[in-house]
Design an enzyme around this catalytic site. Structure first.
Site, PDB file in Angstrom:
ATOM      1  N   ASN A 107      53.510  38.555  71.835  1.00  0.00           N
ATOM      2  CA  ASN A 107      52.843  38.559  73.133  1.00  0.00           C
ATOM      3  C   ASN A 107      51.402  38.997  72.936  1.00  0.00           C
ATOM      4  OD1 ASN A 107      52.586  38.536  76.036  1.00  0.00           O
ATOM      5  ND2 ASN A 107      52.664  40.770  75.985  1.00  0.00           N
ATOM      6  N   HIS A 109      48.221  40.931  74.935  1.00  0.00           N
ATOM      7  CA  HIS A 109      47.962  41.794  76.094  1.00  0.00           C
ATOM      8  C   HIS A 109      46.474  42.150  76.095  1.00  0.00           C
ATOM      9  CE1 HIS A 109      49.042  44.573  79.287  1.00  0.00           C
ATOM     10  NE2 HIS A 109      48.160  45.406  78.741  1.00  0.00           N
ATOM     11  N   SER A 141      45.509  43.177  72.271  1.00  0.00           N
ATOM     12  CA  SER A 141      46.626  43.555  71.395  1.00  0.00           C
ATOM     13  C   SER A 141      47.602  42.395  71.279  1.00  0.00           C
ATOM     14  CB  SER A 141      47.392  44.760  71.964  1.00  0.00           C
ATOM     15  OG  SER A 141      46.545  45.881  72.095  1.00  0.00           O
ATOM     16  N   ASP A 150      55.422  45.201  77.013  1.00  0.00           N
ATOM     17  CA  ASP A 150      54.292  45.695  76.204  1.00  0.00           C
ATOM     18  C   ASP A 150      54.625  46.859  75.272  1.00  0.00           C
ATOM     19  OD1 ASP A 150      52.779  43.850  77.709  1.00  0.00           O
ATOM     20  OD2 ASP A 150      52.318  45.367  79.226  1.00  0.00           O
TER      21      ASP A 150
HETATM   22  C1  GRF Z   1      45.949  36.900  79.178  1.00  0.00           C
HETATM   23  O1  GRF Z   1      44.973  37.792  79.600  1.00  0.00           O
HETATM   24  C2  GRF Z   1      46.981  37.602  78.339  1.00  0.00           C
HETATM   25  O2  GRF Z   1      46.465  38.691  77.655  1.00  0.00           O
HETATM   26  C3  GRF Z   1      47.978  38.073  79.357  1.00  0.00           C
HETATM   27  O3  GRF Z   1      48.031  37.049  80.319  1.00  0.00           O
HETATM   28  C4  GRF Z   1      46.786  36.363  80.333  1.00  0.00           C
HETATM   29  C5  GRF Z   1      47.102  34.903  80.200  1.00  0.00           C
HETATM   30  O4  GRF Z   1      45.984  34.107  80.445  1.00  0.00           O
HETATM   31  N1  GRF Z   1      49.257  38.354  78.754  1.00  0.00           N
HETATM   32  P1  GRF Z   1      46.051  32.541  80.197  1.00  0.00           P
HETATM   33  O5  GRF Z   1      47.189  32.004  81.065  1.00  0.00           O
HETATM   34  O6  GRF Z   1      46.301  32.315  78.748  1.00  0.00           O
HETATM   35  O7  GRF Z   1      44.734  32.027  80.656  1.00  0.00           O
END
Ligand code: GRF
Length: 207
Positions: A107, A109, A141, A150
């Site tokens: 994932n 974050h 991260s 997370d």
């Molecule tokens: C990103 O900021 C990611 O860190 C978080 O969700 C957002 C997804 O954005 N987990 P996108 O859909 O890839 O534009």
């Protein structure tokens, strides 16, 4: 070739950046599948335009959580996915998928975890909290996914400055821009072996 299966709920810009890195050869991997829980997501539109197999699986298509978990796992297996990439996926994963892909679900974050992570810490909430706390740096991260939000082991982090007078929107844009390069770079390091994911034995067998 490492086959990537995406899970995404919204825009899918991180997924797109990874697809683009594959196309130009910066990332030696194949995007083979997108599963979205949101039938109106931009991610589904992007997958369709890219010719990548996609489907929508959610609590409406599968009201029983165990069946939903099994459906996600089945589609991932059907497409011979090696690694699952959560690119803005807003749901927890079920025990079957977590167990089968233990150590192979990542994932991204938008903060320097463990700071500003967990339930409710998504989207603009993260960047508002970073600014309110007076942090001078934030970042990105990439971590392994477990049954909570997370909390899985961190694989890689990249720092992004918080500037004086930053608005949450300005910080969000700066962090997202970094995400777009950092996720593909990190995946390529996994491909080359520079970053080693845990083997099944080292992963969390209890999930
Ligand atoms: C990103 O900021 C990611 O860190 C978080 O969700 C957002 C997804 O954005 N987990 P996108 O859909 O890839 O534009």
């Amino acid at each position: 070739m490492m086959n990537i299966g995406f899970l995404a709920s919204h825009t899918g810009s991180n997924m797109q950046a990874i697809i683009d890195a594959c196309k130009v050869g910066d990332l030696q991997a194949s995007p083979v599948l997108l599963i979205s829980n949101n039938r109106d997501s931009g991610a589904l539109v992007r997958a369709k335009e890219e010719g990548i197999p996609y489907c929508c699986i959610n609590g409406k298509t599968h009201p029983n959580p165990e069946e939903l978990d099994q459906a996600i796992l089945d589609v991932m297996l059907e497409h011979v996915v090696d690694i699952i990439v959560l690119a803005g996926y807003m749901k927890k994963l079920g025990p079957k998928t977590l167990s089968h892909f233990v150590g192979r679900i990542l994932n991204i974050h938008p903060s320097l975890l463990p700071k500003f992570g967990g339930k409710g810490m998504y989207g603009m909430h993260v960047h508002e909290a970073v600014i309110t706390s007076g942090e001078t740096e934030s970042g990105v991260s990439i971590h392994l996914v477990d049954a909570e939000y997370d909390t899985g082991p961190i694989i890689a982090q990249s720092r992004v400055p918080v500037k004086t007078k930053d608005t949450p929107e300005a910080l969000a844009a700066r962090v997202l821009q970094r995400e777009h390069t950092f996720f593909a770079e990190t995946l390529q390091k996994i491909v080359t072996g520079e970053i080693m994911l845990p083997t099944k034995q080292e992963g969390n067998e209890t999930v």
